[in-house]
Design a protein around this motif. Sequence first.
Motif, PDB file in Angstrom:
ATOM      1  N   GLY A  14      13.972  -1.587   5.097  1.00 59.13           N
ATOM      2  CA  GLY A  14      14.761  -1.099   3.953  1.00 59.13           C
ATOM      3  C   GLY A  14      15.738  -0.010   4.381  1.00 59.13           C
ATOM      4  N   GLU A  33      13.867   9.048  11.833  1.00 66.59           N
ATOM      5  CA  GLU A  33      12.615   8.273  11.847  1.00 66.59           C
ATOM      6  C   GLU A  33      11.517   9.094  12.512  1.00 66.59           C
ATOM      7  N   ALA A  41       6.771  -0.779   9.035  1.00 66.45           N
ATOM      8  CA  ALA A  41       5.726  -1.815   8.995  1.00 66.45           C
ATOM      9  C   ALA A  41       6.097  -3.004   9.875  1.00 66.45           C
ATOM     10  N   VAL A 258      10.905  14.126   8.955  1.00 68.72           N
ATOM     11  CA  VAL A 258      11.480  14.962   7.888  1.00 68.72           C
ATOM     12  C   VAL A 258      10.332  15.616   7.119  1.00 68.72           C
ATOM     13  N   ARG A 436       2.454   5.957   5.854  1.00 68.19           N
ATOM     14  CA  ARG A 436       2.387   5.443   4.487  1.00 68.19           C
ATOM     15  C   ARG A 436       1.178   5.992   3.762  1.00 68.19           C
ATOM     16  N   ASP A 467       9.823  -0.806  -0.056  1.00 69.85           N
ATOM     17  CA  ASP A 467       8.953  -1.651  -0.876  1.00 69.85           C
ATOM     18  C   ASP A 467       8.343  -0.963  -2.084  1.00 69.85           C
ATOM     19  N   GLY A 474       7.844  -6.905   1.013  1.00 70.77           N
ATOM     20  CA  GLY A 474       8.222  -8.029   1.892  1.00 70.77           C
ATOM     21  C   GLY A 474       9.559  -7.739   2.539  1.00 70.77           C
ATOM     22  N   VAL A 475       9.772  -8.328   3.696  1.00 74.87           N
ATOM     23  CA  VAL A 475      10.996  -8.057   4.457  1.00 74.87           C
ATOM     24  C   VAL A 475      12.261  -8.436   3.672  1.00 74.87           C
TER      25      VAL A 475
HETATM   26  C1  FAD Z   1       0.078  -6.366   7.970  1.00 81.37           C
HETATM   27  C2  FAD Z   1       1.358  -6.688   7.263  1.00 81.37           C
HETATM   28  C3  FAD Z   1       1.870  -7.976   7.331  1.00 81.37           C
HETATM   29  C4  FAD Z   1       3.052  -8.286   6.663  1.00 81.37           C
HETATM   30  N1  FAD Z   1       3.565  -9.551   6.767  1.00 81.37           N
HETATM   31  C5  FAD Z   1       4.769  -9.834   6.218  1.00 81.37           C
HETATM   32  C6  FAD Z   1       5.408 -11.073   6.495  1.00 81.37           C
HETATM   33  O1  FAD Z   1       4.878 -11.900   7.249  1.00 81.37           O
HETATM   34  N2  FAD Z   1       6.635 -11.308   5.939  1.00 81.37           N
HETATM   35  C7  FAD Z   1       7.257 -10.376   5.155  1.00 81.37           C
HETATM   36  O2  FAD Z   1       8.373 -10.631   4.672  1.00 81.37           O
HETATM   37  N3  FAD Z   1       6.676  -9.174   4.902  1.00 81.37           N
HETATM   38  C8  FAD Z   1       5.458  -8.877   5.416  1.00 81.37           C
HETATM   39  N4  FAD Z   1       4.891  -7.641   5.229  1.00 81.37           N
HETATM   40  C9  FAD Z   1       5.545  -6.675   4.350  1.00 81.37           C
HETATM   41  C10 FAD Z   1       6.717  -5.976   5.015  1.00 81.37           C
HETATM   42  O3  FAD Z   1       6.442  -5.754   6.364  1.00 81.37           O
HETATM   43  C11 FAD Z   1       6.982  -4.635   4.327  1.00 81.37           C
HETATM   44  O4  FAD Z   1       7.070  -4.804   2.922  1.00 81.37           O
HETATM   45  C12 FAD Z   1       8.272  -4.002   4.809  1.00 81.37           C
HETATM   46  O5  FAD Z   1       8.417  -4.086   6.211  1.00 81.37           O
HETATM   47  C13 FAD Z   1       8.305  -2.537   4.369  1.00 81.37           C
HETATM   48  O6  FAD Z   1       9.542  -1.981   4.724  1.00 81.37           O
HETATM   49  P1  FAD Z   1      10.052  -0.606   4.098  1.00 81.37           P
HETATM   50  O7  FAD Z   1      11.487  -0.513   4.422  1.00 81.37           O
HETATM   51  O8  FAD Z   1       9.664  -0.497   2.675  1.00 81.37           O
HETATM   52  O9  FAD Z   1       9.293   0.581   4.766  1.00 81.37           O
HETATM   53  P2  FAD Z   1       8.317   0.897   5.967  1.00 81.37           P
HETATM   54  O10 FAD Z   1       8.176  -0.266   6.849  1.00 81.37           O
HETATM   55  O11 FAD Z   1       7.096   1.507   5.391  1.00 81.37           O
HETATM   56  O12 FAD Z   1       9.138   2.000   6.765  1.00 81.37           O
HETATM   57  C14 FAD Z   1       9.258   3.309   6.329  1.00 81.37           C
HETATM   58  C15 FAD Z   1       9.642   4.152   7.532  1.00 81.37           C
HETATM   59  O13 FAD Z   1       9.810   5.498   7.099  1.00 81.37           O
HETATM   60  C16 FAD Z   1       9.295   6.354   8.103  1.00 81.37           C
HETATM   61  N5  FAD Z   1       8.965   7.639   7.481  1.00 81.37           N
HETATM   62  C17 FAD Z   1       8.098   7.869   6.465  1.00 81.37           C
HETATM   63  N6  FAD Z   1       8.054   9.181   6.186  1.00 81.37           N
HETATM   64  C18 FAD Z   1       8.925   9.788   7.015  1.00 81.37           C
HETATM   65  C19 FAD Z   1       9.334  11.133   7.199  1.00 81.37           C
HETATM   66  N7  FAD Z   1       8.825  12.114   6.460  1.00 81.37           N
HETATM   67  N8  FAD Z   1      10.262  11.418   8.152  1.00 81.37           N
HETATM   68  C20 FAD Z   1      10.814  10.423   8.897  1.00 81.37           C
HETATM   69  N9  FAD Z   1      10.437   9.128   8.764  1.00 81.37           N
HETATM   70  C21 FAD Z   1       9.517   8.811   7.838  1.00 81.37           C
HETATM   71  C22 FAD Z   1       8.063   5.612   8.610  1.00 81.37           C
HETATM   72  O14 FAD Z   1       7.682   6.075   9.895  1.00 81.37           O
HETATM   73  C23 FAD Z   1       8.568   4.176   8.622  1.00 81.37           C
HETATM   74  O15 FAD Z   1       9.165   3.838   9.858  1.00 81.37           O
HETATM   75  C24 FAD Z   1       3.716  -7.292   5.905  1.00 81.37           C
HETATM   76  C25 FAD Z   1       3.206  -5.988   5.865  1.00 81.37           C
HETATM   77  C26 FAD Z   1       2.049  -5.691   6.543  1.00 81.37           C
HETATM   78  C27 FAD Z   1       1.524  -4.283   6.510  1.00 81.37           C
END
Ligand code: FAD
Length: 499
Positions: A14, A33, A41, A258, A436, A467, A474-475
Amino acid sequence: MQDSDVIVIGSGIGGLCTAGLLARYGKRVIICESHTIAGGAAHSFKRRGFEFDSGPSFYCGLKDAQSLNPLKQVLDALGESLQVIPYDPLGHYHFPEATFAVYSNAEMYRHEVHKLTPQGAEEFQRFEERLLGLYGAMKGIPTLALRSDWQVILVLLQRYLPSLAKMLPYLPLVQASVGNVMDATIQDPWVRRLIDLECFLLSGLKAHGTIAPEVAFMLGERSRAGVEYPVGGSAAIVNALVRGLKRWGGQLRLGCHVEKILVESGKAVGVRLKNGEVLQAPIVISNATIWDTYNHLLNPEDLPASFRQISLNTPAVDSFMHLHLGIKATGLDNLTGHHVAVHDSSQDITTPGNTCMISIPSVWDKTLAPEGHHVVHAYTLEPFAGWERNNEYEQKKQEKAQSLYRALEKVIPDIRGRVVLELIGTPLTHAHYLRRYQGTYGPAIAAGKAMFPSTQTPIKGLYRVGDSTMPGIGVPAVAASGILCANSLVNIQQMAELL
Ligand SMILES: Cc1cc2nc3c(=O)[nH]c(=O)nc-3n(C[C@H](O)[C@H](O)[C@H](O)COP(=O)(O)OP(=O)(O)OC[C@H]3O[C@@H](n4cnc5c(N)ncnc54)[C@H](O)[C@@H]3O)c2cc1C
């Protein structure tokens, strides 16, 4: 003195999509990051020659020019592309009473269901047709044309009037749950459980909690574009987004935690890092979860008290037990890459440990494991509560990993004898490496009960993506959240140029 136009907290998919698009629109962007690896994730990590996906490994529509996948639209906008390996069947579902193959190809999938329940296969077809109709209508409007403010109406009226008209009959379905569609089309208990399982794999909730467009998208994309794995694993997606960000002048700072979002007179003005450094920008975008953003990154007084409380009360899906294995591949010539095992039919599929997901991506991309080996990731839901790094931690880890080993034994009966590398992750591991709240999969916001919050927050200049914002987990969904946010920060002429 501003350090940039925009600071993005977090490089999950995201955060990367938001930052990349904003850089593409000409903004000066910095991502901070916390982890030393980008991707959240979806990050990958290496141990002793094995390259593990920490989370997702199921993708579709990454390559196809007609793809509806918002991630593909972002990659296109950034001038990036991926090499992918298509495969079908997309997986095998192992129920106690039967194992069957799940195909992207709708006809082949129905044929498999027909072998188990002919009546159910007919009902399943009616269910699919309803949702594929919605998918067909959705196809006319790319996510890249959407934004999360009123000006979306202008864009849609100016550019997509015929598609909008096509969408009108489906509007009730856009708000409906998959459970509503299932209730109207399917009686067969076996197929109802199958649909609950498919929904659970996507949203963490069963059919009645999952919104219909999410499953319409999944069924549509996988039957049209097929399922595929990116060469190089999930890291390939993250690397492409990082390359795209940098190509357009954006910066990524790793190991850059952060601590606080700085708010002055109700407006976000920058961030303070863990090392004390202050970065200033008029726009701050948090990719951290709703709980982490509102509880840790802001002070309580920064937000209206009732808004804060309601937000923090958002229910969360459980966390996970993870089993990452490096195994010997000898004799496993016909191994397939995705499996879902349900241990006990008398228990709910959402019961922790009962449904186990398995990915073996080295069957598609051999470079992910040393020669003669496979890389395995198995995971199942596990509540965060009760986990502590105390004297019993190691033993509890081993005990809780057993349901994953039993699931793997359905696919590779002699798995235990093949293990050359074992890493067990608990909800504490998940929470720690992904930063998380309670290591959650994401918000448990059930369709029809509430909606995922939008990118805007009550604080001027502060936005959220990822998310725990619209459209959800999801991605593809989090890529869409990035598009909605980035587009809302530019004018519609800039959007039109990009489109
Ligand atoms: C086991 C598993 C399997 C999955 N399988 C699938 C799949 O097959 N297909 C699919 O589409 N989706 C899948 N998903 C879901 C998908 O991976 C997630 O919904 C998506 O990647 C989440 O992305 P995001 O951008 O919300 O945040 P996140 O991936 O949670 O990223 C947030 C980022 O913010 C950073 N962060 C947080 N706080 C701070 C801070 N204070 N300072 C600096 N950085 C910070 C974290 O380190 C992290 O890198 C899966 C998830 C899991 C856990």
